[in-house]
Structures are given as structure tokens and as C-alpha cells.
Write an enzyme that holds these catalytic residues in place. Structure first.
Site, PDB file in Angstrom:
ATOM      1  CD  GLU A 121      42.936 -16.084 -31.453  1.00 17.81           C
ATOM      2  OE1 GLU A 121      41.811 -16.303 -30.987  1.00 17.81           O
ATOM      3  OE2 GLU A 121      43.195 -16.174 -32.665  1.00 17.81           O
ATOM      4  CD  GLU A 156      39.183 -15.365 -24.624  1.00 16.89           C
ATOM      5  OE1 GLU A 156      39.097 -15.453 -25.869  1.00 16.89           O
ATOM      6  OE2 GLU A 156      39.889 -14.525 -24.049  1.00 16.89           O
TER       7      GLU A 156
END
Length: 557
Positions: free
Chosen positions: A198, A394
Site C-alpha cells: 500500500e 477490496e
């Protein structure tokens, strides 16, 4: 019925009618699943973190995915595996076998160039380090993160290391050369932007002593990072005197400029609201923005001519401590998220898709968590949609039960997501290849939307707003679609002085319906008839004296 009761009944009916008008015209009502996903929407499943050892069993699992309508498998391509032997000594054999198995099953393959370490985060069941030889390229001070407490973190390479772009470009180039023959099954490529793949700092890391829901720690306490902060502030204000004037301080040396020395006190004492605090938080995020630009540029350079597919990166859903009265948004800030509008503009400028997490989660904003994941998804997805940044979603934790999948569906359809990736394979397929109980929910609420979007149409409407409100918000919907949450999306300043600007992806719609406000419940709504903008570029000029504003085609003169 008495005269008084008649009057009360009439007043109640008038109030109900007014509420219905507001709900119809402004979209002020319960959130609903009314808009469509994007025309190219597809559902994917994230592959296992660990290496596949039983290829026959894995192929059975893949066939089950294919038979249930799954489009693609998303896979971490670990840097620590493919370049472990030495600099520029690549071994792609495992991933070629993997890609071959995916192709054989009739699925697509979405690789994640995972330039981070596996192990130590929530859900990790593997231990894959970054290449050992890498750390000899620079010092720990240059290449690792250092927290407020002095913890040195090497989950990912620090963006402050000057050699990072070269190493990533070499990795990307080798991947392109080795997988050009697999481009028929590669519809998209993801880039790892930091810890857990991320774009963020390793602010919340259990091995460093973090536990939910604490805010986490700032990560810029190496000498290299501190010097970068000092250089940036000197460049912004021109001199130490300029810095002192802006911050209301009397520093005698640039060396006294430093990140907060008390992270908790930075909030409880109000430092985050000062000129210094705002400069620090803005700079802290800018490091991530620059990093995104570096890896995005390297990826486009190496991938566009070979694969010609979208490239994306992921932003974490840091949903806790959002409304803590003494430390608001402190967990987001520690991760590097200070201004989502600016962060997503960097995605737009870098031509990168956005993946955002925690679509399955609901708000529960009470102490001590102050957790608002659903609100956060709305905020980020709304900004991305307004800027025309393609969205993929997600789940943050294993999605379980009807309610979780209904929540995912709500977000996907409200904001026109282009895809959703379920974490992970074991959630929907057992080791023997049979479907788990969650497959039915995944099919009903997610997979069923594949092919039901706008048929590939992605119209955009760009609106220039001549400033009446100094910080205007636009509350909008594709004509006939779903409204943004009130007050809408804050419009960014345009490249033309005196105007704000926004570009909205309206899918198959041919008009954007909108009203404007100042974020404080003062509205310009054309007497609740709203304003309509066609595809392409339009300019809106507010009226005077309560008169309606005007819409004209094209940009400002």
C-alpha cells in the site's frame, strides 16, 4: 376533527412534501444501490500469499473460480523471490509456471510487483524478505524508516533513498521482457507502493508494538528524512527568517526544524492545527506523492509499450481515530494521508488506477476506536470518481456473511467501481477445489455485476465554477443516477485564477445534474431545479441577487 388538528395535519403533510422534494432533487435520503458499476467491471480473487506447492490442487481451485464467474486471479510477485541471488540476477520460473496454470484454467492474471516484505502484518502467513543484497546499496538511515520511538523498519525501501527508482525500473523491465508472451492473460498490473503493498508509511506495525486502535507512529526520524523536511521548508519559505515568520517561532538554526518530538502531544496540544503542523503533515504526505510519481513513471516506461494495460496502486483504508475529539484523523495522518483530494490528484496525474480497501465494513464511530470505514470509502471513492480516477475495491478483513457482501455491493454500485478483488482464495474455495459457503454471497452480490455496467461507456463532464463560494462543493449525480453524499465533493482550484474545477466520470449518462454549496449548508440549486452539464467542458457562473446561475459550453474565456 378540530380546527387545530386540521392545521396540524396540513402542516405535517406540507413538511412531508418538502422532505420528499429535498430527497428527490438533492438526493438527501438513505443511501441506495441505484447506480451501476463501470462498464468494464470484473470480479477477481487474490491468490495465496505463500508459494504454491501442489499445482494440481491449485488448478482445481482455479477451475472452480472460473466456473463461478470469476474473471482474474491477483498475485503477489515477490521481489524477494525473483531477484534474491543478486542485483539483476532474476529468476521468473515460478511465476511462469503460475501464469501458465492461470491461463490453462481460462482465467486472467493480475500481477502485483510486490516490492515489500511479506510477514508481520494482519493476515500474513508467510515470511518473504526483500533481497539481502539490496541493503548494501545504502545505509540504514537512507533506506529504512525510523519511527517516533526509534524503531527501524525495513518492510519496504524508504522513499528517501535515491537509488529506489533505478532498482524498481530494473525489476519492471525484467518483468516486461519475461512476460510479454503472457500479455493475453494480463489485463492490469499493480505496483506495490509501500508496506503491505500500500502507498503509506509503516505507521501501524504489530512488531513495533502497535495494536488496534492506536494512532500509530510518524516514520520520518532518520537523519535523511529530517534533512529532507528542512530542505523542503527552506525551499518553501526562502530562509530561516521566512520559516520563523510563518510558524511564529524564533529558531536560530535550520537544524532545529524537526518532525514532532511528541506525537500524542502534537494532537492533544493542538500542534497539528498550527502553521507548523499543517506544513509538516502536508510535506509528510508529499513524500508519498513523489514516491507514487517515481514508481508510476518507471512502470509506464517499461509496461505501456509491452502490455498496454491499466496500471494501479493501492491506498489503505485507515478508518480508526477519525473522529477522536482530541486526536482527529491521527491514524490517517501517521500513515501519510492528510489531504485525499491532493493524493488522488497525484493518481490522476500519474495515470494510475486506485484500489481502496475496507468496502465490507460498517461505521461504528464510538470510543475508543472512532472507526468510520464506510464514511471513509464514500469520501475517497467520491473524490476518485469526481476526478475520473478508475476505482477497484477490496475487503480489508475476510468478508463473511450476507451483510458484508451487501455492503460491498452498495459501494461498488454507488461509485461505479471498475473491479473488486476478494481477499483471498481460501475464502471462497476449499483446498480440495470445492466452493466454500461464501461463494454464493460473492456470486450474488459481486460477480453478478460483471457485464451489467455502462457497456464500456465512460463519459466525463468537466465543470469550471466561477467562484461565488470561496471553497465550493458540488453535490451531483449522473442524470438519473445516485447522488453523492451531502455536501458533495470539494472542488479543487483550477489552473485558471478565480475558478474551481472538477471532472466527473458519468458512465453512460449524457448529463451531470448538480447543485453547489459552501460546505456549511448554504446552497445554490437553481431554486431546487439544479443545474445540468453535458459531456465535455462547461463553465458555471453564479447569479447575483438570488438569480439562477448560467451554464455555457466550453471553458472560461
Amino acid at each position: 376533527m378540530s380546527l387545530t388538528n386540521k392545521r396540524l395535519k396540513k402542516a405535517a403533510l406540507q413538511l412531508l412534501g418538502f422532505i420528499l422534494v429535498l430527497t428527490t432533487v438533492f438526493g438527501w435520503g438513505p443511501a441506495r444501490v441505484g447506480a451501476a458499476v463501470a462498464g468494464d467491471f470484473q470480479a477477481s480473487v487474490m491468490g495465496p500469499l505463500t508459494k504454491v506447492t501442489d499445482w494440481n490442487a491449485f488448478k482445481n481451485q482455479l477451475r472452480t473460480l472460473k466456473n463461478n464467474g470469476v474473471y482474474a486471479v491477483t498475485t503477489d510477485v515477490w521481489w524477494g523471490m525473483v531477484e534474491s541471488e543478486g542485483d539483476n540476477q532474476f529468476d521468473w520460473s515460478y511465476y511462469k509456471t503460475y501464469a501458465g496454470a492461470v491461463r490453462e484454467a481460462g482465467l486472467k492474471w493480475v500481477p502485483i510487483l510486490s516490492t515489500h516484505r511479506c510477514g508481520g502484518n494482519v493476515g500474513d502467513d508467510c515470511n518473504i524478505q526483500l533481497p539481502n543484497w539490496l541493503w548494501a546499496k545504502g545505509t540504514a538511515d537512507q533506506m529504512q524508516f525510523k519511527s517516533e520511538t526509534g524503531y527501524m523498519n525495513n518492510e519496504a525501501v524508504s522513499p528517501f533513498w535515491s537509488g529506489l527508482g533505478t532498482q524498481y525500473s530494473e525489476l519492471y523491465a525484467s518483468f516486461a521482457a519475461n512476460f510479454a508472451s503472457y500479455k493475453d492473460i494480463i489485463p492490469k498490473i499493480y505496483l506495490s507502493g509501500g508496506p503491505a503493498g500500500e502507498l503509506r508509511y509503516p505507521s501501524y506495525y504489530p512488531a513495533a508494538g502497535w495494536s488496534y486502535p492506536s494512532r500509530g507512529k510518524f516514520q520520518v526520524y532518520t537523519d535523511t528524512a529530517k534533512q529532507a523536511f528542512r530542505t523542503a521548508m527552506t525551499a518553501k519559505y526562502g530562509s530561516l527568517g521566512g520559516i520563523n515568520s510563518a510558524w511564529g517561532l524564533s529558531l536560530t538554526s535550520v537544524d532545529q526544524i524537526s518532525p514532532p518530538n511528541d506525537g500524542d502531544g502534537f494532537y492533544t496540544n493542538g500542534g497539528y492545527k498550527t502553521a507548523y503542523g499543517k506544513d509538516f503533515l502536508s510535506w509528510y504526505q508529499s513524500v508519498l506523492e513523489n514516491h507514487l510519481g517515481v514508481i508510476g513513471s518507471a512502470a509506464h516506461k517499461n509496461f505501456d509499450s509491452v502490455f498496454g494495460v491499466p496500471i494501479g496502486a493501492k491506498v489503505s483504508g485507515v478508518h480508526w481515530q477519525m473522529t477522536n475529539p482530541s486526536m482527529p484523523h491521527s491514524a490517517e495522518h501517521a500513515a501519510g494521508y492528510y489531504d485525499y483530494n491532493r493524493l488522488l490528484q497525484k493518481f490522476k496525474d500519474s495515470n494510475l488506477d486506485l484500489t481502496f480497501t475496507c468496502l465490507e465494513m460498517s461505521d461504528s464511530g464510538s470510543a475508543p476506536n472512532y472507526s468510520l470505514p464506510s464514511t471513509l470509502v464514500d469520501t475517497v471513492a467520491g473524490i476518485a470518481s469526481a476526478k475520473g480516477v478508475r476505482l477497484n475495491g477490496e475487503n480489508a478483513l475476510p468478508a463473511s456473511g450476507t451483510a458484508a457482501f451487501q455492503k460491498i455491493e452498495e459501494k461498488l454500485t454507488r461509485f461505479g467501481f471498475s473491479g473488486f478483488t476478494l481477499l483471498r482464495l481460501a475464502n471462497v474455495v476449499n483446498a480440495d477445489g470445492s466452493a466454500t459457503g461464501e461463494m454464493a454471497n460473492f456470486k450474488k452480490y459481486v460477480i453478478s455485476h460483471a457485464g451489467t455496467g455502462s457497456g464500456g461507456t465512460n463519459n466525463t463532464a468537466t465543470v469550471y465554477y466561477k467562484k461565488g463560494y470561496s471553497s465550493p462543493y458540488i453535490h451531483y449525480r449522473p442524470a438519473g443516477g445516485t447522488w453523492t453524499a451531502v455536501p458533495g465533493v470539494k472542488m479543487a482550484d483550477s489552473e485558471i485564477s478565480g475558478y474551481a474545477k472538477i471532472t466527473v466520470n458519468i458512465g453512460a449518462a449524457t448529463q451531470l445534474e448538480a447543485a453547489f454549496n459552501d460546505g456549511n449548508n448554504n446552497w445554490d440549486s437553481n431554486s431546487m431545479n439544479n443545474y445540468f452539464f453535458g459531456t465535455g467542458t462547461s463553465t458555471y457562473t453564479p447569479g447575483t441577487g438570488g438569480a439562477a446561475g448560467t451554464v455555457k459550453a466550453g471553458g472560461p474565456a
